[in-house]
Design a protein around this motif. Structure first.
Motif, PDB file in Angstrom:
ATOM      1  N   ASN A   1       0.838  -1.210   0.000  1.00  0.00           N
ATOM      2  CA  ASN A   1       0.000   0.000   0.000  1.00  0.00           C
ATOM      3  C   ASN A   1       0.871   1.257   0.000  1.00  0.00           C
ATOM      4  OD1 ASN A   1      -2.185  -1.648   0.120  1.00  0.00           O
ATOM      5  ND2 ASN A   1      -3.032  -0.803   2.010  1.00  0.00           N
ATOM      6  N   ALA A   2       1.937   1.221   0.789  1.00  0.00           N
ATOM      7  CA  ALA A   2       2.824   2.387   0.894  1.00  0.00           C
ATOM      8  C   ALA A   2       3.444   2.713  -0.459  1.00  0.00           C
ATOM      9  CB  ALA A   2       3.912   2.134   1.930  1.00  0.00           C
ATOM     10  N   ALA A   3       3.689   1.664  -1.237  1.00  0.00           N
ATOM     11  CA  ALA A   3       4.345   1.846  -2.534  1.00  0.00           C
ATOM     12  C   ALA A   3       3.498   2.663  -3.521  1.00  0.00           C
ATOM     13  CB  ALA A   3       4.675   0.489  -3.140  1.00  0.00           C
ATOM     14  N   TYR A   4       2.206   2.776  -3.259  1.00  0.00           N
ATOM     15  CA  TYR A   4       1.348   3.598  -4.120  1.00  0.00           C
ATOM     16  C   TYR A   4       1.654   5.087  -3.932  1.00  0.00           C
ATOM     17  CZ  TYR A   4      -1.787  -0.191  -5.554  1.00  0.00           C
ATOM     18  OH  TYR A   4      -2.304  -1.328  -6.120  1.00  0.00           O
ATOM     19  N   GLY A   5       2.231   5.426  -2.779  1.00  0.00           N
ATOM     20  CA  GLY A   5       2.507   6.833  -2.490  1.00  0.00           C
ATOM     21  C   GLY A   5       3.727   7.350  -3.233  1.00  0.00           C
ATOM     22  N   SER A   6       3.865   8.677  -3.255  1.00  0.00           N
ATOM     23  CA  SER A   6       5.041   9.250  -3.926  1.00  0.00           C
ATOM     24  C   SER A   6       6.208   9.366  -2.937  1.00  0.00           C
ATOM     25  CB  SER A   6       4.695  10.621  -4.516  1.00  0.00           C
ATOM     26  OG  SER A   6       3.930  11.391  -3.611  1.00  0.00           O
ATOM     27  N   ARG A   7       5.908   9.373  -1.636  1.00  0.00           N
ATOM     28  CA  ARG A   7       6.988   9.257  -0.650  1.00  0.00           C
ATOM     29  C   ARG A   7       6.452   8.659   0.642  1.00  0.00           C
ATOM     30  NH1 ARG A   7       7.938  14.602   2.719  1.00  0.00           N
ATOM     31  NH2 ARG A   7       6.178  15.854   2.015  1.00  0.00           N
ATOM     32  N   THR A   8       7.365   8.065   1.404  1.00  0.00           N
ATOM     33  CA  THR A   8       6.989   7.384   2.640  1.00  0.00           C
ATOM     34  C   THR A   8       7.736   8.011   3.806  1.00  0.00           C
ATOM     35  OG1 THR A   8       6.659   5.327   1.428  1.00  0.00           O
ATOM     36  CG2 THR A   8       6.892   5.141   3.799  1.00  0.00           C
ATOM     37  N   LEU A   9       6.990   8.167   4.879  1.00  0.00           N
ATOM     38  CA  LEU A   9       7.506   8.777   6.096  1.00  0.00           C
ATOM     39  C   LEU A   9       7.517   7.682   7.159  1.00  0.00           C
ATOM     40  CD1 LEU A   9       7.686  11.941   6.560  1.00  0.00           C
ATOM     41  CD2 LEU A   9       5.554  11.686   7.805  1.00  0.00           C
ATOM     42  N   HIS A  10       8.678   7.429   7.784  1.00  0.00           N
ATOM     43  CA  HIS A  10       8.732   6.392   8.825  1.00  0.00           C
ATOM     44  C   HIS A  10       8.768   7.042  10.203  1.00  0.00           C
ATOM     45  CE1 HIS A  10       9.275   2.816   6.300  1.00  0.00           C
ATOM     46  NE2 HIS A  10       9.810   3.672   5.460  1.00  0.00           N
ATOM     47  N   LEU A  11       7.847   6.609  11.052  1.00  0.00           N
ATOM     48  CA  LEU A  11       7.785   7.145  12.419  1.00  0.00           C
ATOM     49  C   LEU A  11       8.227   6.070  13.397  1.00  0.00           C
ATOM     50  CD1 LEU A  11       4.357   8.949  13.048  1.00  0.00           C
ATOM     51  CD2 LEU A  11       6.591  10.000  13.009  1.00  0.00           C
ATOM     52  N   LYS A  12       8.935   6.523  14.442  1.00  0.00           N
ATOM     53  CA  LYS A  12       9.285   5.611  15.531  1.00  0.00           C
ATOM     54  C   LYS A  12       9.260   6.409  16.801  1.00  0.00           C
ATOM     55  CE  LYS A  12      12.560   2.148  16.882  1.00  0.00           C
ATOM     56  NZ  LYS A  12      13.945   1.895  17.122  1.00  0.00           N
ATOM     57  N   ASP A  13       8.490   5.960  17.788  1.00  0.00           N
ATOM     58  CA  ASP A  13       8.375   6.668  19.074  1.00  0.00           C
ATOM     59  C   ASP A  13       8.092   8.159  18.880  1.00  0.00           C
ATOM     60  OD1 ASP A  13       8.970   4.264  20.312  1.00  0.00           O
ATOM     61  OD2 ASP A  13      11.132   4.648  20.250  1.00  0.00           O
ATOM     62  N   GLY A  14       7.213   8.469  17.936  1.00  0.00           N
ATOM     63  CA  GLY A  14       6.809   9.858  17.735  1.00  0.00           C
ATOM     64  C   GLY A  14       7.808  10.715  16.982  1.00  0.00           C
ATOM     65  N   VAL A  15       8.873  10.093  16.470  1.00  0.00           N
ATOM     66  CA  VAL A  15       9.912  10.834  15.746  1.00  0.00           C
ATOM     67  C   VAL A  15       9.909  10.358  14.283  1.00  0.00           C
ATOM     68  CG1 VAL A  15      12.407  11.272  15.585  1.00  0.00           C
ATOM     69  CG2 VAL A  15      11.354  10.934  17.819  1.00  0.00           C
ATOM     70  N   ILE A  16      10.087  11.311  13.359  1.00  0.00           N
ATOM     71  CA  ILE A  16      10.256  10.916  11.955  1.00  0.00           C
ATOM     72  C   ILE A  16      11.693  10.440  11.808  1.00  0.00           C
ATOM     73  CG2 ILE A  16      10.305  11.696   9.556  1.00  0.00           C
ATOM     74  CD1 ILE A  16       8.151  13.754  10.288  1.00  0.00           C
ATOM     75  N   VAL A  17      11.860   9.131  11.549  1.00  0.00           N
ATOM     76  CA  VAL A  17      13.233   8.616  11.481  1.00  0.00           C
ATOM     77  C   VAL A  17      13.817   8.663  10.078  1.00  0.00           C
ATOM     78  CG1 VAL A  17      13.296   7.233  13.580  1.00  0.00           C
ATOM     79  CG2 VAL A  17      12.270   6.251  11.558  1.00  0.00           C
ATOM     80  N   ASN A  18      12.966   8.496   9.065  1.00  0.00           N
ATOM     81  CA  ASN A  18      13.477   8.758   7.705  1.00  0.00           C
ATOM     82  C   ASN A  18      12.326   8.910   6.719  1.00  0.00           C
ATOM     83  OD1 ASN A  18      12.597   6.194   7.197  1.00  0.00           O
ATOM     84  ND2 ASN A  18      14.580   5.332   6.705  1.00  0.00           N
TER      85      ASN A  18
END
Length: 223
Positions: A204-221
């Protein structure tokens, strides 16, 4: 630019300590983007979506939506802003059981000053677009999960929002239904609707133009 979060924090106090749900979030979304937010359970994905959708407040930082400073707005003005420009799609559909498909789709329009004839035309357009004209008199309990989600998306889109926020939109669907819903999002995005989805699914994420990864409330990449 459709929205920007700057140095944004959200926390709860527990036993004299601050537990950060969102920690120093910086995030800009341009018109026409399709963004996926991923991360383990409890990483703050839904909280972030709710803050963007103005369903949830935050403690510190700035949030600008369509040139408006959300953090300085009164509740009433904020509600007007999200009802006008944001459509929500939820995992559990959130349809109103006592209303027919037609009435469910019409609901967001009742908050606005549309004439009854305009509402009729707008709902008819959605029923047509999603091939659910034959289902308009049915109640949610009479529909399959995939059909309920279609109605949920039709309801989110009926008032022409600028931004669609989707929280695990295919979480309760089988793989064929999931694919249909994601293809639908892709088409909507091509037509100019900005979409932010929270998902556990790589495909599903691959349909997007970019992906945001969250961990413990922080955007990690992001990628």
């Amino acid at each position: 630019m459709i929205l920007q979060l700057k140095d944004l924090f959200k926390w709860v106090n527990s036993g004299g300590q601050r537990i950060f749900l969102l920690n120093d979030i910086d995030f800009t979304v341009n018109e026409g983007e399709f963004i996926s937010i991923m991360g383990p359970s409890g990483s703050g994905k839904t909280t972030l979506l709710n803050v963007i959708g103005m369903l949830d407040n935050f403690n510190e930082g700035e949030y600008t939506f369509l040139e408006e400073s959300v953090h300085t707005l009164k509740e009433k003005h904020r509600a007007k802003l999200y009802k006008e420009y944001i459509g929500f799609v939820f995992q559990s559909y959130h349809l109103i059981d006592e209303l027919t498909v037609y009435e469910n789709i019409e609901t967001p329009l009742l908050y606005k000053n549309y004439k009854s004839s305009e509402r009729k035309a707008m709902v008819a357009d959605m029923l047509d677009r999603f091939n659910i004209v034959g289902k308009k008199e049915l109640f949610p309990s009479q529909l399959s999960g995939g059909q309920q989600q279609l109605v949920g998306i039709a309801r989110a889109l009926v008032s022409n929002p600028k931004l669609i926020l989707a929280d695990e939109p295919t979480g309760n669907l089988n793989s064929t239904q999931s694919e249909e819903i994601m293809e639908l999002f892709k088409t909507l995005n091509r037509q100019g609707v900005t979409i932010i989805q929270v998902t556990h699914s790589e495909s599903n994420a691959a349909y997007g133009s970019r992906t945001l990864h969250l961990k413990d409330g922080v955007i990690v990449n992001t990628h």
